[in-house]
Design an enzyme around this catalytic site. Structure first.
Site: not given
Lengths: 281, 281
Positions: A100-103, B105
């Site tokens: 889970d990095a949401k790059r 996030d």
């Protein structure tokens, strides 16, 4: 020689069935929330011991693990994250690991982030942000056996600030998150490796997304701490064969107890959530 | 004892004037593009030597440095990034360092990313993604002396996929990126520490954003490799006192030569770009 891992979608489909579980266990190792006896350890050791114990304690009940990279990066513990993913692959090879990095960045930089997620960490899938458009997602897609999970509708309060605004494209006027669902399902998902993040705090929106994307997997956070309704969420998100969703729980499982019994408490919490979900399928 | 660094906005205003420069030097250390003699070194050493040399070579002409974290993370070189920012703070204390990370996030995770950017790396500012809304940006704002640079209109091809869609809010119908500019300027920027990323490939859009946000600083990539027009961009983005923008150049400066003269070539390229900009102000 190391056997290459199967494609993420294949792993996930298999895990849904053989594990008989829709549960994604979120690994957000916040040192303040950990059992007191672990807080006494050097921080990197505490993070490793905590996560490894949770992984082993919940593996019988999980269809995926989702470590959140920020909790490692804040403490210079990237190597711990690397060790944990390797540990999970070795000891629980049938459970896919989602980084889970949401790059989200332009192509040349996204290429570097894809190397980070897939070559360095050996994650089976990664979460990405759609704000910069297709060419910011494309570099991940060239790893054809990996999963690419795009933010669509997030479960936080501010999620509505942009995602809920109506946009008009061609003949459709709909909220931005639905347009993202459409883009991913109909244009970006050229190799069948994409999934979407859709928060459980809005079950009717889960349903609208499900109707737009066919059988595409949905990663659904927001059950538990964030108050989403399990029954309504499952009804909205399940595909015809009773799968199609990864219901994420982090805090409700990993911090079920702050005592030395945290592993047993995590097992009980994971098992309970899986039983509750399976009773509703 | 270490003297705390001044607030980002103060540093930036000072650098614009004392350096007489609007140039942000982007540090994207791609090993394939580096001079051949550095490619022979162990990769972490190559990245450090390359970036340190570029920092020293361009410091007389820069109003800010912007390392892109993905290029370090892809090679497990986070400690090199940490060392480089510390090096810049020590040897060029008057030049603010922007960590280009584009994080986005939920609150509890954003708090960890803020610790990463500001406590671990000691960056003076960080780039963030607005897709998840205000509560995903808020944790950075509590570091009141730090800069928070929000993605608005990006210069890549896919930038239009979401950012250019019209949204209707209250009495305004406008592209999403303009709504983001409005949100940041009128609602999110509670401490005066925000800035926006607006690509130079669309000078008329730079102008529309400038008109929406008053004197808020704009970080403008897309000059050079991406083809943005310098004159039109400056005309569109400058504030009344002839500042207000950081024109980012990465490849055009840091890869100006692949030979042993890369430092001199970077100096010449940076100096040339600053002279070109100053002739147009």
């Amino acid at each position: 020689m190391i056997t290459p891992r199967p494609a993420f979608m294949q792993q996930l489909n298999q895990a849904w069935h053989t594990q008989n579980s829709l549960l994604c266990v979120g690994l957000d190792p916040d040192i303040q929330m950990m059992p007191t006896h672990l807080q006494a350890l050097p921080i990197e050791q505490a993070i490793f011991e905590f996560c490894k114990t949770i992984i082993d304690a919940t593996a019988p009940y999980a269809c995926s693990f989702k470590p959140q990279i920020a909790y490692f990066a804040a403490h210079s513990a990237e190597h711990v994250l690397q060790d944990l993913i390797a540990y999970s692959h070795t000891h629980h090879p049938h459970i896919p690991v989602i980084l889970d990095a949401k790059r989200g960045d332009i192509g040349s930089t996204a290429t570097q982030y894809a190397i980070e997620a897939f070559d360095r960490y050996q994650a089976d899938a990664v979460t990405v942000n759609p704000y910069m458009g297709f060419d910011s997602v494309e570099p991940y897609l060239s790893y054809s056996n990996k999963g690419v999970i795009v933010l669509c509708r997030t479960s936080n309060a501010g999620g509505s600030d942009l995602q809920f605004l109506n946009v008009s494209v061609d003949d459709h006027t709909r909220p931005l998150y639905q347009h993202v669902a459409h883009l991913v399902a109909d244009k970006w998902n050229t190799n069948g490796q994409c999934a979407l993040v859709v928060g459980a705090t809005f079950p009717n929106e889960v349903k609208l997304v499900r109707d737009l994307v066919g059988d595409m997997p949905l990663l659904i956070p927001g059950i538990g701490a964030q108050g989403g309704d399990l029954n309504a969420t499952l009804k909205a998100g399940l595909t015809e064969n009773g799968t199609g969703v990864m219901i994420n729980s982090s805090r409700g499982i990993i911090y079920a107890s702050k005592g030395e019994d945290f592993a047993q408490a995590a097992t009980v919490a994971a098992q309970g959530l899986v039983q509750a979900m399976n009773a509703l399928r």
